[in-house]
Design an enzyme around this catalytic site. Structure first.
Site, PDB file in Angstrom:
ATOM      1  N   ASN A 151      76.546  64.420  68.415  1.00 29.11           N
ATOM      2  CA  ASN A 151      76.178  64.725  67.036  1.00 29.11           C
ATOM      3  C   ASN A 151      77.417  65.258  66.324  1.00 29.11           C
ATOM      4  O   ASN A 151      77.789  66.413  66.494  1.00 29.11           O
ATOM      5  CB  ASN A 151      75.046  65.755  67.024  1.00 29.11           C
ATOM      6  CG  ASN A 151      74.637  66.152  65.618  1.00 29.11           C
ATOM      7  OD1 ASN A 151      74.650  65.329  64.714  1.00 29.11           O
ATOM      8  ND2 ASN A 151      74.306  67.423  65.442  1.00 29.11           N
ATOM      9  N   THR A 206      73.959  60.991  72.901  1.00 25.93           N
ATOM     10  CA  THR A 206      74.789  60.834  71.709  1.00 25.93           C
ATOM     11  C   THR A 206      75.524  62.126  71.387  1.00 25.93           C
ATOM     12  O   THR A 206      75.064  63.225  71.714  1.00 25.93           O
ATOM     13  CB  THR A 206      73.945  60.434  70.486  1.00 25.93           C
ATOM     14  OG1 THR A 206      72.954  61.445  70.239  1.00 25.93           O
ATOM     15  CG2 THR A 206      73.288  59.085  70.697  1.00 25.93           C
ATOM     16  N   GLU A 233      75.522  60.247  64.605  1.00 28.41           N
ATOM     17  CA  GLU A 233      75.316  60.326  66.048  1.00 28.41           C
ATOM     18  C   GLU A 233      75.980  59.134  66.727  1.00 28.41           C
ATOM     19  O   GLU A 233      75.698  57.975  66.398  1.00 28.41           O
ATOM     20  CB  GLU A 233      73.828  60.377  66.375  1.00 28.41           C
ATOM     21  CG  GLU A 233      73.157  61.613  65.791  1.00 28.41           C
ATOM     22  CD  GLU A 233      71.914  62.020  66.566  1.00 28.41           C
ATOM     23  OE1 GLU A 233      71.537  61.297  67.501  1.00 28.41           O
ATOM     24  OE2 GLU A 233      71.342  63.062  66.220  1.00 28.41           O
TER      25      GLU A 233
END
Length: 317
Positions: A213, A211, A261
């Site tokens: 951030n 992911t 995220e």
């Protein structure tokens, strides 16, 4: 479009420099939703009919942010995004008047005489609930009285969708409830935010779902904690994705500040330090705490499949 940053008290000679016949839409315009657009489009159309300049006057920071009262909880449309949208609407000039203590203490008479009249405004266009001057003492009627005979005033009535008045406060409420479809309808576009990809916990890559951030670049209104199907723009390319807004309760017990995220469904590579624009398209579910990592992984897989199906369907419509 030209942007002019102004602050009160105004620098000597600035109004002489800017003064010219113009049609001016006045308002905070946070969100630039359909209702705001109707005010601004009225001003633009009228200016074209008269062959004079179209302009928008907005205020920054948000008065509620400066005065620290009311229900202010962040921006729907920060200044940079507001400017981009106004440019698409063919506005000639955007005046950004710094909202500070000096400006907040101006009487309605001072605001009209010392600013609008000297700016050369021929017609001011405002919304039905427009207020101005110290403690909001002025309204559309006092604006009309104070501006006569040199300045005309046009009031644009409220815009409604299915009987509901479009307003920034209603959009904020819908965001807090996760009602993304309603938000999109009232804005006339998906709610979005931009931000820089920051170093995170890197936990996603260990479970097969890396992911990004994203740290929002402005103080945006934070939607309901949960999982969303999103479109992500990076380097002028749009990617389907799934985003979690929340505190990751499976891994943290006492965290209060939400993180953003995003897992891009069709991208592999390093995004650290890159700017992303994230558009919220569908709300999938609320954030929840899972009993095990395996249960979390299974749910993320399902979320990714659901997001892909929804976004693919949208792109084909």
């Amino acid at each position: 479009m030209i942007r002019k940053m102004l602050s009160f008290p105004l620098a000597e000679g600035i109004l002489d420099e800017l003064s010219k016949p113009q049609v001016l839409a006045i308002g905070q315009f946070d969100g630039l939703h359909h209702g705001h657009a109707s005010v601004i489009q009225t001003a633009v159309n009228l200016s074209r009919e008269q062959g004079i300049q179209s302009a928008v006057l907005t205020f920054h920071p948000h008065p509620k942010e400066v005065m620290r009262k009311g229900d202010y909880q962040g921006y729907l449309t920060p200044l940079k995004e507001k400017e981009a949208i106004l440019e698409e609407m063919d506005v000639d000039v955007m005046y950004v008047l710094e909202f500070n203590e000096s400006l907040s203490n101006l009487s309605p008479e001072q605001f009209v005489n010392q600013f609008l009249i000297k700016l050369g405004v021929q017609t001011a266009v405002v919304g039905f609930d427009f207020r101005f001057g110290h403690k909001g003492a002025g309204d559309e009627n006092s604006l009309r009285e104070l501006g006569a005979p040199s300045m005309n005033v046009i009031t644009v009535p409220p815009l409604r969708l299915d009987g509901e008045k479009i307003s920034s406060s209603f959009i904020r409420k819908a965001l807090h409830e996760g009602d993304i479809n309603e938000v999109t309808r009232m804005l006339g576009r998906p709610y979005s935010f931009t931000g820089i990809v920051m170093d995170g916990e890197k936990r996603g890559r260990t479970i097969g779902f890396p992911t990004a951030n994203v740290e929002p670049s402005e103080n945006y209104v934070v939607p309901l904690k949960g999982v969303y199907a999103v479109w992500v723009t990076h380097d002028n390319r749009r990617h389907p994705g799934v985003m979690n807004i929340g505190v990751k309760p499976t891994f943290h017990d006492n965290r209060t500040k939400p993180s953003f995220e995003v897992h891009l469904l069709d991208f592999s590579g390093d995004l650290y330090g890159e700017e992303l624009k994230v558009e919220l398209i569908h709300f999938l579910r609320t954030e929840q705490k899972f009993s095990s990592i395996d249960a979390l992984i299974a749910q993320i897989k399902q979320d990714s499949v659901t997001a892909s199906q929804l976004l693919t369907g949208d792109s084909q419509n």
